[in-house]
Design a protein around this motif. Structure first.
Motif, PDB file in Angstrom:
ATOM      1  N   LYS A  10       1.149  -1.399   0.342  1.00  0.00           N
ATOM      2  CA  LYS A  10      -0.399  -0.067   0.239  1.00  0.00           C
ATOM      3  C   LYS A  10       0.920   1.232  -0.118  1.00  0.00           C
ATOM      4  O   LYS A  10       1.896   1.261   0.723  1.00  0.00           O
ATOM      5  N   TYR A  11       0.868   1.806  -1.095  1.00  0.00           N
ATOM      6  CA  TYR A  11       1.388   3.384  -1.043  1.00  0.00           C
ATOM      7  C   TYR A  11       0.654   4.367  -0.634  1.00  0.00           C
ATOM      8  O   TYR A  11      -0.759   4.475  -1.052  1.00  0.00           O
ATOM      9  N   TYR A  12       0.773   5.298  -0.015  1.00  0.00           N
ATOM     10  CA  TYR A  12      -0.381   6.962   0.439  1.00  0.00           C
ATOM     11  C   TYR A  12       0.803   8.195  -0.602  1.00  0.00           C
ATOM     12  O   TYR A  12       1.765   8.302  -0.408  1.00  0.00           O
ATOM     13  N   LYS A  13       0.859   7.978  -1.744  1.00  0.00           N
ATOM     14  CA  LYS A  13       1.186   9.340  -2.596  1.00  0.00           C
ATOM     15  C   LYS A  13       2.691   8.214  -2.744  1.00  0.00           C
ATOM     16  O   LYS A  13       2.448   7.030  -3.472  1.00  0.00           O
ATOM     17  N   LYS A  40       0.868  -0.049  10.898  1.00  0.00           N
ATOM     18  CA  LYS A  40      -0.375  -1.046  11.827  1.00  0.00           C
ATOM     19  C   LYS A  40      -1.573  -0.536  11.769  1.00  0.00           C
ATOM     20  O   LYS A  40      -2.364  -1.723  10.993  1.00  0.00           O
ATOM     21  N   THR A  41      -2.364   0.321  11.697  1.00  0.00           N
ATOM     22  CA  THR A  41      -3.610   1.100  11.221  1.00  0.00           C
ATOM     23  C   THR A  41      -4.171   0.469   9.311  1.00  0.00           C
ATOM     24  O   THR A  41      -4.688   0.488   9.932  1.00  0.00           O
ATOM     25  N   THR A  42      -2.791   0.820   8.485  1.00  0.00           N
ATOM     26  CA  THR A  42      -3.275   1.354   7.655  1.00  0.00           C
ATOM     27  C   THR A  42      -3.323  -0.838   7.450  1.00  0.00           C
ATOM     28  O   THR A  42      -4.310  -1.109   6.459  1.00  0.00           O
ATOM     29  N   PHE A  43      -2.543  -1.506   7.727  1.00  0.00           N
ATOM     30  CA  PHE A  43      -2.931  -3.355   7.846  1.00  0.00           C
ATOM     31  C   PHE A  43      -4.412  -3.945   8.045  1.00  0.00           C
ATOM     32  O   PHE A  43      -4.907  -4.491   7.261  1.00  0.00           O
ATOM     33  N   LEU A  44      -4.774  -3.393   9.643  1.00  0.00           N
ATOM     34  CA  LEU A  44      -5.841  -3.137  10.307  1.00  0.00           C
ATOM     35  C   LEU A  44      -7.156  -2.660   8.680  1.00  0.00           C
ATOM     36  O   LEU A  44      -8.314  -3.756   8.939  1.00  0.00           O
ATOM     37  N   SER A  45      -6.909  -1.721   8.501  1.00  0.00           N
ATOM     38  CA  SER A  45      -8.234  -1.055   7.768  1.00  0.00           C
ATOM     39  C   SER A  45      -8.223  -1.392   6.576  1.00  0.00           C
ATOM     40  O   SER A  45      -9.459  -1.509   5.519  1.00  0.00           O
ATOM     41  N   ILE A  51      -9.724   0.708   3.879  1.00  0.00           N
ATOM     42  CA  ILE A  51      -8.541   1.220   2.391  1.00  0.00           C
ATOM     43  C   ILE A  51      -8.397  -0.040   1.495  1.00  0.00           C
ATOM     44  O   ILE A  51      -8.827  -1.023   2.346  1.00  0.00           O
ATOM     45  N   LYS A  52      -8.214   0.847   0.492  1.00  0.00           N
ATOM     46  CA  LYS A  52      -8.074  -0.712  -0.378  1.00  0.00           C
ATOM     47  C   LYS A  52      -6.663  -0.306  -0.869  1.00  0.00           C
ATOM     48  O   LYS A  52      -6.003   0.533  -1.004  1.00  0.00           O
ATOM     49  N   ASN A  53      -5.383  -2.203  -0.619  1.00  0.00           N
ATOM     50  CA  ASN A  53      -4.490  -1.996  -1.117  1.00  0.00           C
ATOM     51  C   ASN A  53      -4.055  -2.439  -2.838  1.00  0.00           C
ATOM     52  O   ASN A  53      -4.969  -1.742  -3.229  1.00  0.00           O
ATOM     53  N   ASP A  54      -3.153  -1.353  -2.837  1.00  0.00           N
ATOM     54  CA  ASP A  54      -2.116  -1.177  -3.915  1.00  0.00           C
ATOM     55  C   ASP A  54      -2.158  -2.488  -5.303  1.00  0.00           C
ATOM     56  O   ASP A  54      -2.284  -2.449  -6.035  1.00  0.00           O
TER      57      ASP A  54
END
Ligand code: ADP
Ligand code: ADP
Length: 216
Positions: A10-13, A40-45, A51-54
């Protein structure tokens, strides 16, 4: 019950938040450990579909994914509980039941599970921090989800509330996958069956806190 996570990124920009995570989870409690910003939050989300993975895939077995039963598979306890403080515990859970098409009969049982039955008709703004955290857990477990994700649930809790939370999670863990993120490794003592270490979005290959500490 199993979750197979394969090559998840997952990337943010341009910022890489998760870097090729591959992981197999089976029933039991996992501690997701890592410093702030580890992912961690990104993974759980991503796991619970917020949220969507890339890239990469997540497969869950023993779950028939009908579009409308998503809420019944995952329970999510966000880092900052989203509670409507002017409602009573009962009104709040009635609202959650309406939102997720859950039978209101579940409310009493759930309040007893999280030890808030005596607070049923108390306004949320009157509750202590630990009670609010338990109410946030109540909204996540009211439909008895098979997968429960908690983002830093011990933050701000006193030692007694931490023990209460541990007992509650231990009691819930039968046949469920529970993932608890924390940056306090000790919170997982006598609770998690395995620890998952994240750093800079990467999964570190350590089996125990001792191994991690020795590597520092
Ligand atoms: P955590 O305590 O889990 O590290 P953060 O405090 O980093 O969470 O993030 C809080 C909120 O801010 C989240 O919604 C997250 O998506 C967002 N956020 C975190 N870092 C950034 C950033 N660099 N740019 C924009 N939003 C961010
Ligand atoms: P943790 O929960 O372990 O603190 P996060 O998943 O919140 O980690 O964040 C992982 C990385 O992604 C951090 O560098 C954070 O700043 C960044 N990040 C998180 N959310 C956002 C966002 N919405 N926009 C940009 N960057 C973000």
């Amino acid at each position: 019950m199993n979750i197979y996570i394969n090559d998840l990124s997952k990337y943010y920009k341009n910022k890489k938040a998760l870097d090729h995570i591959t992981l197999h989870l089976s029933s039991g409690i996992y501690g997701l450990i890592g410093p702030n910003g580890a992912g961690k939050t990104t993974f759980l989300s991503i796991l619970c579909g917020l949220i969507k993975n890339d890239s990469g895939t997540i497969e869950i077995d023993e779950v028939k994914f009908l579009s409308d039963d998503f809420y019944h598979v995952f329970g999510y306890v966000p880092q900052s509980p989203a509670l409507y403080v002017d409602l009573t515990c009962n009104e709040f859970l009635e609202y959650i039941c309406a939102l997720k098409s859950i039978d209101k009969n579940q409310i009493d049982h759930t309040l007893k599970l999280v030890n808030l039955y005596d607070q049923k008709y108390i306004k949320i703004k009157k509750l202590s921090g630990g009670m609010k955290q338990r109410l946030s857990i109540a909204q996540a477990i009211i439909n008895d989800p098979q997968i429960l994700l908690l983002d830093e649930p011990t933050t701000g809790l006193d030692p007694i509330e931490r023990l209460r939370l541990k007992n509650l999670l231990r009691n819930l863990s039968k046949n469920k996958i529970i993932i608890i993120s924390t940056h306090i490794i000790q919170d997982m003592d006598h609770l998690a069956k395995s620890l998952i270490f994240f750093k800079n979005g990467q999964l570190l290959d350590f089996k125990s806190p001792q191994e991690l500490i020795l590597s520092l």
